[in-house]
Scaffold this motif. Structure first.
Motif, PDB file in Angstrom:
ATOM      1  N   GLY A 115     -13.019 -43.932  -5.634  1.00  0.00           N
ATOM      2  CA  GLY A 115     -11.830 -43.428  -4.960  1.00  0.00           C
ATOM      3  C   GLY A 115     -11.135 -42.475  -5.897  1.00  0.00           C
ATOM      4  N   ASP A 116     -10.740 -41.348  -5.381  1.00  0.00           N
ATOM      5  CA  ASP A 116     -10.347 -40.236  -6.239  1.00  0.00           C
ATOM      6  C   ASP A 116      -8.945 -40.401  -6.841  1.00  0.00           C
ATOM      7  OD1 ASP A 116     -10.598 -37.960  -7.558  1.00  0.00           O
ATOM      8  OD2 ASP A 116     -10.716 -36.648  -5.826  1.00  0.00           O
ATOM      9  N   GLY A 117      -8.832 -41.279  -7.840  1.00  0.00           N
ATOM     10  CA  GLY A 117      -7.525 -41.499  -8.452  1.00  0.00           C
ATOM     11  C   GLY A 117      -7.263 -40.512  -9.578  1.00  0.00           C
ATOM     12  N   VAL A 118      -5.977 -40.229  -9.776  1.00  0.00           N
ATOM     13  CA  VAL A 118      -5.603 -39.291 -10.841  1.00  0.00           C
ATOM     14  C   VAL A 118      -5.942 -39.892 -12.198  1.00  0.00           C
ATOM     15  CG1 VAL A 118      -3.646 -38.113 -11.909  1.00  0.00           C
ATOM     16  CG2 VAL A 118      -3.728 -38.389  -9.432  1.00  0.00           C
ATOM     17  N   GLY A 119      -5.597 -41.195 -12.344  1.00  0.00           N
ATOM     18  CA  GLY A 119      -5.772 -41.856 -13.634  1.00  0.00           C
ATOM     19  C   GLY A 119      -7.218 -41.851 -14.089  1.00  0.00           C
ATOM     20  N   LEU A 120      -8.112 -42.202 -13.175  1.00  0.00           N
ATOM     21  CA  LEU A 120      -9.515 -42.298 -13.557  1.00  0.00           C
ATOM     22  C   LEU A 120     -10.082 -40.921 -13.909  1.00  0.00           C
ATOM     23  CD1 LEU A 120     -11.941 -44.109 -13.926  1.00  0.00           C
ATOM     24  CD2 LEU A 120     -12.528 -43.763 -11.546  1.00  0.00           C
ATOM     25  N   PHE A 368     -12.458 -29.035 -17.727  1.00  0.00           N
ATOM     26  CA  PHE A 368     -11.090 -28.539 -17.598  1.00  0.00           C
ATOM     27  C   PHE A 368     -10.885 -27.907 -16.225  1.00  0.00           C
ATOM     28  CE2 PHE A 368      -8.120 -24.942 -18.031  1.00  0.00           C
ATOM     29  CZ  PHE A 368      -6.975 -25.662 -18.325  1.00  0.00           C
ATOM     30  N   THR A 369     -11.819 -27.051 -15.804  1.00  0.00           N
ATOM     31  CA  THR A 369     -11.633 -26.320 -14.560  1.00  0.00           C
ATOM     32  C   THR A 369     -11.648 -27.257 -13.359  1.00  0.00           C
ATOM     33  OG1 THR A 369     -13.025 -24.691 -15.606  1.00  0.00           O
ATOM     34  CG2 THR A 369     -12.471 -24.276 -13.353  1.00  0.00           C
ATOM     35  N   ARG A 370     -12.671 -28.141 -13.316  1.00  0.00           N
ATOM     36  CA  ARG A 370     -12.852 -28.997 -12.141  1.00  0.00           C
ATOM     37  C   ARG A 370     -11.878 -30.162 -12.118  1.00  0.00           C
ATOM     38  NH1 ARG A 370     -16.234 -28.258  -7.832  1.00  0.00           N
ATOM     39  NH2 ARG A 370     -16.611 -30.493  -7.779  1.00  0.00           N
ATOM     40  N   ARG A 375      -7.430 -29.104  -9.914  1.00  0.00           N
ATOM     41  CA  ARG A 375      -7.017 -30.315  -9.215  1.00  0.00           C
ATOM     42  C   ARG A 375      -5.541 -30.619  -9.405  1.00  0.00           C
ATOM     43  NH1 ARG A 375     -10.477 -33.828  -6.637  1.00  0.00           N
ATOM     44  NH2 ARG A 375     -12.172 -32.455  -7.309  1.00  0.00           N
ATOM     45  N   PHE A 376      -5.037 -30.354 -10.595  1.00  0.00           N
ATOM     46  CA  PHE A 376      -3.639 -30.709 -10.866  1.00  0.00           C
ATOM     47  C   PHE A 376      -2.738 -29.498 -11.133  1.00  0.00           C
ATOM     48  CE2 PHE A 376      -6.195 -34.359 -12.494  1.00  0.00           C
ATOM     49  CZ  PHE A 376      -5.883 -35.227 -11.470  1.00  0.00           C
ATOM     50  N   LEU A 377      -3.299 -28.462 -11.773  1.00  0.00           N
ATOM     51  CA  LEU A 377      -2.424 -27.345 -12.162  1.00  0.00           C
ATOM     52  C   LEU A 377      -2.344 -26.269 -11.079  1.00  0.00           C
ATOM     53  CD1 LEU A 377      -3.512 -26.963 -15.918  1.00  0.00           C
ATOM     54  CD2 LEU A 377      -1.603 -28.260 -14.967  1.00  0.00           C
TER      55      LEU A 377
END
Lengths: 526, 121
Positions: A115-120, A368-370, A375-377
């Protein structure tokens, strides 16, 4: 001095040409830049996997370690077939999942499963950075060591060597992406194997043939001929855990993971595993071992109660091969032929260093890119912007690693202990990458772990592994602090490598949290 | 009890393993276990407690004992990898390439079970 410079310049020119050719053949898409369109054949795959695995560890670090420790390193070489087996047993399922899921980075696959969590995602990316930066530093240090011997008459030769190596490497990855990295790796791997063989053969010949060589080796001090070696570092638990975990950590690191994604089919990885196991282990046992042992014969170590020091004619342990080449080749083959052959081995050392640095920088850029930038920036940024940000990251990571190498090369720096030997840096990096093993096994074969278990266990594993690395006491704790005392007592009780300490905690926490969580969920559903 | 010709991922035609797939599967499984056992033994003997058997400064045919020990287990490990590569892994690779390409991978199955739609690109 003209011949070595000429050979090195030709080699660097060829690398830049490959970068340009990779650029010309590329499709300017993210998948093409990072995975060469997932169509890599067996020859290029085998060569790039080998070149990425070996690095300057093979031609500077390993002979340096044999020179320092003695025969025990022959047993350490047995880690290579374990890596070969892992290439197929772990690499093939990773390739298959990557092809079907369209993954590019490790986090893509692991986060898709849990599951696509930020933390992981951030944690997995952090593991990639913790592995790649020391590995890149190791290669830049190798460039510096090489220059320090070759241009020993000049001030700042170490710094200049490290800078030149970093600039050329960053340039051709930024230009060409995975395709040029793989092509240059193939060339570099061929040079690496040739360099190992050439170094080993010339050393044995110079000592009067195999019988004379073995006779001399048998006269070495007892500590050189037995386990745990001259410094006592390779105690059995250390030897066993390093041999078992270092190859697996080296195989599930970000750059290799991407090579599995880019492999065309199962047969590609099967052949890669076969070539890897047979060829590289053979090179280590029959070429690198003689170099280090011959070094001990020709430049006896200074063994004292204070420890082990290299001979005064050898600047540092890692320089043994270069010093021997400088001495031996002209004597064996005459000035011109000797200089040409030793230049080829020097180019092979550069190749080994650059092939790993480029793979790691390239993987870092994908991470970094993926996993962070798009994803975040900057969500929804264009393909062009992603490529551009990845290239910028390559520049920043290279510069960052270079600064650390230059700082660490000063004796007064707190990093100097870690930077003392190339093998130490390699083991430091692997302590982090191996922490992905429980999660990887679960994703590929078991499928019973949970996301919280993955996050908590990985955090614990990384933390514990870091506490057991040589860097932790240097940076964060006083020698008299209770934590350091406890860690030292644990190390003394079971002298395992930091990666094993981290992995034990990681694995136990992973199982425990997964079981508890699934029971709680079951109870709730009832 | 049929013998068939299939086309692999890379376009080559290959005969399927045998007339009796279940017999081949059992034989392959036994071989896999045997190879895994030998490989584990080589790791334990070559880099684990087995080292204690040879940990002395002696030589055998002029080769230092610890070095000879490393060379011995290198040959064992390489033999295991060669046999596995030519038998177990090869047949697994062929079987894999013959399977339908629509079967989802484990990560895909998991995301499908969670009801998530598109995979990250």
């Amino acid at each position: 001095m003209t011949i070595p410079i000429l050979v090195v310049l030709i080699y660097l020119g060829v690398l830049l040409l490959f970068g340009w050719l990779g650029y010309r053949r590329g499709e300017r898409s993210e998948e093409d830049y990072y995975l060469a369109g997932r169509g890599q054949g067996w020859f290029i795959s085998a060569m790039t996997i080998m070149a990425t695995f070996f690095s300057s560890f093979a031609l500077l670090g390993a002979p340096g370690m044999v020179y320092r420790e003695g025969l025990v390193f022959a047993l350490v070489s047995l880690n290579v077939p374990i890596a070969g087996v892992a290439i197929y047993l772990l690499g093939n399922p990773i390739r298959r999942a990557g092809k079907r899921g369209g993954y590019i980075t490790q986090a893509d696959m692991l986060c898709d499963h849990y599951g696509d969590g930020v933390g992981l995602r951030l944690l997995v990316a952090l593991v990639g950075f913790l592995f790649a930066i020391p590995y890149v530093m190791m290669q830049l240090k190798a460039g510096g060591e090489l220059a320090a011997v070759l241009f020993s008459g000049y001030d700042h030769a170490f710094e200049a060597g490290a800078i030149v190596l970093s600039v050329i490497t960053a340039l051709y990855i930024m230009i060409g992406g995975m395709r040029s990295v793989a092509w240059t790796d193939a060339l570099q791997c061929a040079l690496l194997v040739m360099g190992m063989a050439l170094g080993g053969i010339s050393l044995v010949v110079s000592m009067g043939g195999p019988s004379a060589f073995l006779h001399e080796v048998n006269q070495l001090p007892t500590s050189s001929l037995t386990v745990p070696g001259n410094t006592g570092f390779w105690q059995l638990p250390m030897l066993f855990t390093v041999c078992l975990l270092m190859p697996i950590g080296g195989i599930i690191q970000p750059a290799q993971w991407m090579r599995f994604y880019s492999a065309r089919d199962a047969d590609t990885l099967r052949r890669s595993a076969l070539i890897f196991s047979v060829l590289l282990t053979g090179c280590f046992i029959f070429a690198i071992m003689p170099i280090g042992l011959g070094g001990q014969v020709m430049y006896p170590l200074e063994l004292s109660a204070d420890g082990v020091a290299p001979n005064e004619r050898v600047g540092s342990f890692d320089q043994i091969l270069v010093v021997m080449l400088d001495d031996l080749m002209p004597r064996l083959l005459g000035e011109v032929a000797g200089a040409t052959l030793s230049s080829l081995v020097i180019v092979a050392i550069m190749a080994a260093a650059m092939s790993t640095a480029d793979s790691n920088l390239h993987a870092l850029s994908a991470l970094f890119t993926r996993d962070i930038y798009s994803r975040f920036l900057r969500r929804g940024c264009s393909e062009r912007e992603k490529l551009w940000s990845g290239q910028l990251l390559i520049f920043v990571a290279t510069a960052f690693s270079l600064v650390l190498v230059l700082i660490g090369s000063r004796p007064e720096s707190s990093l100097s202990g870690l930077m003392q030997m190339i093998v130490t840096l390699a083991l430091f990096a692997v302590a982090f990458s191996i922490q992905l093993l429980p999660m990887t096994l679960d994703v590929l074969f078991i499928g019973r772990g949970t996301r919280n278990a993955a996050i908590i266990s990985l955090s614990c594993g990384l933390l514990v592994a870091f506490c057991f690395t040589p860097l932790f006491p240097l940076l964060f704790a006083k020698e008299s602090s209770p934590l350091i005392l406890w860690i030292n007592a644990a190390k003394e009780l079971i002298p395992m490598h930091a990666s094993a300490w981290g992995l034990v905690v990681n694995g136990l926490v992973f199982v425990a949290v997964s079981v508890i969580e699934s029971r709680v969920l079951k109870a709730r559903s009832v | 009890m049929t013998s068939s010709t299939t086309e692999s991922e890379f376009g080559e035609s290959r005969e399927s393993d045998s007339d009796n797939p279940s017999v081949t599967k059992v034989a392959r499984s036994k071989l896999s276990i045997a190879l895994a056992a030998v490989f584990c033994l080589s790791v334990i003997m070559g880099t684990g407690p087995g080292v204690l058997l040879v940990n002395r400064p002696e030589s055998i045919s002029g080769i230092p004992l610890v070095y000879a020990w490393g060379i011995l287990w290198y040959f064992v490990q390489v033999a295991v990898v060669i046999v596995a590569s030519l038998t177990v892994w090869r047949s697994t690779g062929v079987a894999e390439s013959c399977r339908t390409h629509n079967a989802p991978s484990r990560p895909e199955r998991n995301s499908a079970e969670r009801g998530e739609g598109e995979l990250p690109r």
